[in-house]
Write a protein that holds these residues in place. Structure first.
Motif, PDB file in Angstrom:
ATOM      1  N   SER A 208      22.590   2.638  56.903  1.00  0.00           N
ATOM      2  CA  SER A 208      22.263   1.956  55.655  1.00  0.00           C
ATOM      3  C   SER A 208      20.945   1.213  55.828  1.00  0.00           C
ATOM      4  CB  SER A 208      23.365   0.947  55.334  1.00  0.00           C
ATOM      5  OG  SER A 208      23.493   0.025  56.409  1.00  0.00           O
ATOM      6  N   GLU A 209      20.395   0.732  54.701  1.00  0.00           N
ATOM      7  CA  GLU A 209      19.113   0.026  54.787  1.00  0.00           C
ATOM      8  C   GLU A 209      19.280  -1.395  55.310  1.00  0.00           C
ATOM      9  OE1 GLU A 209      16.177   1.837  51.489  1.00  0.00           O
ATOM     10  OE2 GLU A 209      17.983   0.903  50.642  1.00  0.00           O
ATOM     11  N   LEU A 210      20.411  -2.010  54.944  1.00  0.00           N
ATOM     12  CA  LEU A 210      20.701  -3.382  55.365  1.00  0.00           C
ATOM     13  C   LEU A 210      22.109  -3.409  55.957  1.00  0.00           C
ATOM     14  CD1 LEU A 210      19.530  -5.147  52.065  1.00  0.00           C
ATOM     15  CD2 LEU A 210      18.332  -5.304  54.279  1.00  0.00           C
ATOM     16  N   ALA A 211      22.365  -4.364  56.807  1.00  0.00           N
ATOM     17  CA  ALA A 211      23.730  -4.493  57.328  1.00  0.00           C
ATOM     18  C   ALA A 211      24.037  -5.955  57.626  1.00  0.00           C
ATOM     19  CB  ALA A 211      23.898  -3.655  58.594  1.00  0.00           C
ATOM     20  N   ARG A 212      25.267  -6.307  57.325  1.00  0.00           N
ATOM     21  CA  ARG A 212      25.749  -7.651  57.673  1.00  0.00           C
ATOM     22  C   ARG A 212      26.293  -7.582  59.105  1.00  0.00           C
ATOM     23  NH1 ARG A 212      30.611 -10.626  57.675  1.00  0.00           N
ATOM     24  NH2 ARG A 212      31.818  -8.799  57.046  1.00  0.00           N
ATOM     25  N   ILE A 213      25.830  -8.499  59.933  1.00  0.00           N
ATOM     26  CA  ILE A 213      26.305  -8.532  61.323  1.00  0.00           C
ATOM     27  C   ILE A 213      27.128  -9.807  61.507  1.00  0.00           C
ATOM     28  CG2 ILE A 213      25.662  -8.415  63.758  1.00  0.00           C
ATOM     29  CD1 ILE A 213      24.520  -6.056  62.129  1.00  0.00           C
ATOM     30  N   PRO A 214      28.462  -9.652  61.664  1.00  0.00           N
ATOM     31  CA  PRO A 214      29.298 -10.832  61.916  1.00  0.00           C
ATOM     32  C   PRO A 214      29.016 -11.400  63.311  1.00  0.00           C
ATOM     33  CG  PRO A 214      30.623  -8.928  61.235  1.00  0.00           C
ATOM     34  CD  PRO A 214      29.253  -8.429  61.581  1.00  0.00           C
ATOM     35  N   LEU A 215      29.329 -12.669  63.493  1.00  0.00           N
ATOM     36  CA  LEU A 215      29.210 -13.324  64.812  1.00  0.00           C
ATOM     37  C   LEU A 215      27.836 -13.046  65.420  1.00  0.00           C
ATOM     38  CD1 LEU A 215      32.707 -12.096  66.066  1.00  0.00           C
ATOM     39  CD2 LEU A 215      32.192 -14.396  65.215  1.00  0.00           C
ATOM     40  N   ALA A 216      26.799 -13.298  64.612  1.00  0.00           N
ATOM     41  CA  ALA A 216      25.438 -12.885  64.993  1.00  0.00           C
ATOM     42  C   ALA A 216      25.007 -13.466  66.333  1.00  0.00           C
ATOM     43  CB  ALA A 216      24.450 -13.281  63.893  1.00  0.00           C
ATOM     44  N   ASP A 217      25.352 -14.720  66.603  1.00  0.00           N
ATOM     45  CA  ASP A 217      24.942 -15.337  67.870  1.00  0.00           C
ATOM     46  C   ASP A 217      25.502 -14.587  69.066  1.00  0.00           C
ATOM     47  OD1 ASP A 217      23.304 -17.330  67.002  1.00  0.00           O
ATOM     48  OD2 ASP A 217      24.822 -18.918  67.066  1.00  0.00           O
ATOM     49  N   GLY A 218      26.724 -14.163  68.935  1.00  0.00           N
ATOM     50  CA  GLY A 218      27.360 -13.482  70.052  1.00  0.00           C
ATOM     51  C   GLY A 218      26.989 -12.022  70.127  1.00  0.00           C
ATOM     52  N   THR A 219      26.713 -11.425  68.964  1.00  0.00           N
ATOM     53  CA  THR A 219      26.551  -9.974  68.876  1.00  0.00           C
ATOM     54  C   THR A 219      25.131  -9.496  69.148  1.00  0.00           C
ATOM     55  OG1 THR A 219      28.312  -9.974  67.225  1.00  0.00           O
ATOM     56  CG2 THR A 219      26.940  -7.984  67.361  1.00  0.00           C
ATOM     57  N   LEU A 220      24.163 -10.214  68.568  1.00  0.00           N
ATOM     58  CA  LEU A 220      22.786  -9.710  68.583  1.00  0.00           C
ATOM     59  C   LEU A 220      21.984 -10.230  69.776  1.00  0.00           C
ATOM     60  CD1 LEU A 220      22.043 -10.141  64.766  1.00  0.00           C
ATOM     61  CD2 LEU A 220      22.599  -8.022  65.992  1.00  0.00           C
ATOM     62  N   VAL A 221      21.141  -9.354  70.303  1.00  0.00           N
ATOM     63  CA  VAL A 221      20.217  -9.757  71.349  1.00  0.00           C
ATOM     64  C   VAL A 221      18.809  -9.429  70.838  1.00  0.00           C
ATOM     65  CG1 VAL A 221      19.490  -9.428  73.748  1.00  0.00           C
ATOM     66  CG2 VAL A 221      21.913  -9.264  73.135  1.00  0.00           C
ATOM     67  N   ALA A 222      17.929 -10.439  70.813  1.00  0.00           N
ATOM     68  CA  ALA A 222      16.564 -10.229  70.331  1.00  0.00           C
ATOM     69  C   ALA A 222      15.721  -9.617  71.439  1.00  0.00           C
ATOM     70  CB  ALA A 222      15.966 -11.558  69.887  1.00  0.00           C
ATOM     71  N   THR A 223      14.839  -8.727  71.067  1.00  0.00           N
ATOM     72  CA  THR A 223      13.902  -8.158  72.046  1.00  0.00           C
ATOM     73  C   THR A 223      12.805  -9.211  72.305  1.00  0.00           C
ATOM     74  OG1 THR A 223      12.676  -7.123  70.238  1.00  0.00           O
ATOM     75  CG2 THR A 223      14.334  -5.777  71.343  1.00  0.00           C
ATOM     76  N   PRO A 224      12.044  -9.060  73.412  1.00  0.00           N
ATOM     77  CA  PRO A 224      11.026 -10.072  73.731  1.00  0.00           C
ATOM     78  C   PRO A 224       9.949 -10.206  72.655  1.00  0.00           C
ATOM     79  CG  PRO A 224      11.491  -8.682  75.642  1.00  0.00           C
ATOM     80  CD  PRO A 224      12.193  -8.064  74.476  1.00  0.00           C
ATOM     81  N   GLY A 225       9.792  -9.225  71.808  1.00  0.00           N
ATOM     82  CA  GLY A 225       8.791  -9.265  70.736  1.00  0.00           C
ATOM     83  C   GLY A 225       9.043  -8.080  69.822  1.00  0.00           C
ATOM     84  N   MET A 226       8.088  -7.802  68.919  1.00  0.00           N
ATOM     85  CA  MET A 226       8.269  -6.647  68.041  1.00  0.00           C
ATOM     86  C   MET A 226       7.970  -5.396  68.879  1.00  0.00           C
ATOM     87  SD  MET A 226       9.432  -6.232  65.007  1.00  0.00           S
ATOM     88  CE  MET A 226       9.366  -7.954  64.525  1.00  0.00           C
ATOM     89  N   PRO A 227       8.907  -4.474  68.958  1.00  0.00           N
ATOM     90  CA  PRO A 227       8.699  -3.326  69.857  1.00  0.00           C
ATOM     91  C   PRO A 227       7.691  -2.318  69.311  1.00  0.00           C
ATOM     92  CG  PRO A 227      10.762  -3.103  68.665  1.00  0.00           C
ATOM     93  CD  PRO A 227      10.209  -4.449  68.288  1.00  0.00           C
ATOM     94  N   ASP A 228       7.004  -1.625  70.235  1.00  0.00           N
ATOM     95  CA  ASP A 228       6.189  -0.480  69.832  1.00  0.00           C
ATOM     96  C   ASP A 228       7.139   0.574  69.259  1.00  0.00           C
ATOM     97  OD1 ASP A 228       3.974  -1.747  70.868  1.00  0.00           O
ATOM     98  OD2 ASP A 228       4.092  -0.717  72.816  1.00  0.00           O
TER      99      ASP A 228
END
Lengths: 339, 339
Positions: free
Chosen positions: A115-135
């Motif tokens: 899908s174009e957008l998605a709701r991510i529950p428990l975002a703090d626990g679930t998501l890991v940010a990359t060090p920057g915007m990836p190539d």
């Protein structure tokens, strides 16, 4: 927004759906940069699992668009990778490294990330940010980390692949291939890939396989025994989920060795007596991908691994149906969709 | 010499047989000081396994009477303990700690140790001499080390019982009870014993059980969950070998936890999907008792453990039939026979 819906087996449509909104204060909304079709999506597609008007997809990377008031570790604009299980990453089970069994877990497949957008529950626990915007060229690999790489990695860890070990891998799909990559990274000495497909054999070798076995079932087991002085492999990855694959994995493992199984089990029954007599360790299930994400992202960011190579077909989200067909007919190993 | 022979289910006789002799240069002959009846001997006794004129017994302690020319680690006059699998203790599988799968293994049950004398193949690898001639009161415990203690110990190790862990034990026979003793010795914080027998509950508590659960099957699982904050035990020992026991063990284990199973599987089939979804580690089979023998003998010699307490009936070898009957009818947990 546009989203993939499976109406019935074989009937994939891309439809207009309402944009997701923050429901819980711990939610985030992401704009999906890339998503993909999973081998497990083929089970309902082939009618082997019931399906009716179901949103699809559980693999995703994207950019955070909105966060709930309790989200603190990711912020709007971050590029993020998450697992197919949303998890709080703080409960006793998560802390033990089993985030796929988090006491508050939410299966992303029920939300749908094709899908174009998605709701991510428990975002703090679930998501890991990359060090920057990836190539752009890193995006397929980061997407692989979301499931197939994380799952192959877990299988290799569960099989205790490591220095001095001979590892056998049952299954030459994306997960099996990335299990090979993981075993290599973990230091395995020898990696035996079961494969009958020339193109997959080539990728298996590129990822680290040292031997290819074309035989299956009991003949496959006999071949592995032959290659290992009659003893069997120390570590075996099962990445298919069928009875034959499971028994092939158990049979290929030496007594005291380890089987890591991640193929979603379908009609598998393990005879207790065979398992008793085999003397192997058996561990698997839905991979706790979140455990490995920080390390996997770093390996990809540093261009030390290139798991994105398992994607051999990229299509716009609108052509999702074509992607399902390609994977069903095995003209593609793994299909990446760009919303 | 006199030896126990099972002619048919339920038909136990003690007969005159030829004395064993050295066949291989690696053999030893021992005069059996004590032997016993195993829970697994009840399967043929009850007709659940085929049997015809079969010598019986695989547990033994005794004094070396004769050694083959290649035996060097034990000598005539030594008091020795051995496992139910004879093993060379030098092959790659033995060196990895899986002596029950030694590439040269011999099952002692095929030789029969419910007898006055017994031939022990691969004596150097199989037998461990005690530090001296044991006091009579130590003999039951040393005999227990030969199988039930070693098996319970392996189950506890396979279940990764240890400090901070909650361990549940399915089965209150000799092996289950000694699994409790092992878990306690390995430092487990809490030990939940499944048991419905008052006398076995008492021994379970003496060996270290902190909680007793009388419920079985799904109700038993629910009770363990209740006792563990809804998560399940970290470590579960399965010491029965039935379908109910195996599923009770898997169900009682938290995701990421460990099941150690040593009950000889009979008609057990593990549904792959349940195992996949459980996320547990599963390891078991015939215990590599030899791995643990030196440590277990020392613990017994130093009177730190008293596993011999599982023997609640001692009979002369001549009354073996009575011993089988007592175990079959559960009037005894474990029967010691003195030749």
């Amino acid at each position: 927004m546009r989203q993939v819906v499976m109406h019935a087996p074989g009937d994939i449509r891309v439809e207009d759906r309402e944009d997701p909104t923050i429901i819980e204060p711990t939610d985030a909304i992401i704009r999906v940069s890339a998503t993909c079709i999973c081998g497990s999506d083929l089970w309902p597609y082939r009618g082997a699992e019931p399906v009716a008007h179901q949103v699809m997809g559980h693999e995703y990377v994207g950019v955070v668009e909105q966060v709930g008031p309790q989200v603190s570790t990711v912020k709007v604009g971050d590029f993020v990778v998450g697992s197919f299980w949303a998890s709080d990453n703080t409960c006793e089970i998560c802390q033990a490294g089993y985030q796929a069994y988090c006491v508050h877990r939410v299966l992303m497949g029920t939300i749908g990330t094709q899908s174009e957008l998605a709701r991510i529950p428990l975002a703090d626990g679930t998501l890991v940010a990359t060090p920057g915007m990836p190539d752009a060229d890193l995006i397929p690999s980061l997407l692989a980390a979301s499931d197939v790489l994380g799952t192959g990695w877990f299988a290799a860890v569960a099989a205790q692949a490591g220095p001095g070990k001979t590892v056998a891998v049952v299954g030459d799909g994306a997960v099996g291939l990335l299990g090979i990559l993981a075993a290599k990274q973990l230091g395995a000495e020898r990696i035996i890939a079961f494969s009958r497909h020339t193109d997959r054999q080539a990728l298996a070798r590129e990822f680290g396989a040292t031997d290819i076995v074309q035989e299956r079932g009991e003949e496959g087991v006999a071949r592995v025994k032959e290659l290992t002085g009659g003893l069997g492999a120390h570590s075996v990855i099962e990445a298919v989920g069928t009875q034959e694959a499971m028994m092939q994995a158990i049979g290929s493992t030496r007594p005291g060795g380890h089987v890591g199984f991640v193929g979603v089990s379908h009609d598998v029954t393990i005879p207790g007596e065979d398992l008793f007599m085999a003397g192997v360790h058996l561990h698997g299930g839905p991979a706790p991908v979140r455990r490995f994400l920080p390390d996997l992202i770093q390996l990809i960011w540093d261009r030390k691994i290139d798991p994105g190579k398992v994607f051999d077909l990229t299509l716009p989200l609108e052509q999702a149906a074509e992607g399902y067909q390609a994977m069903d007919q095995r003209t593609a190993t793994k299909v990446l969709l760009t919303p």
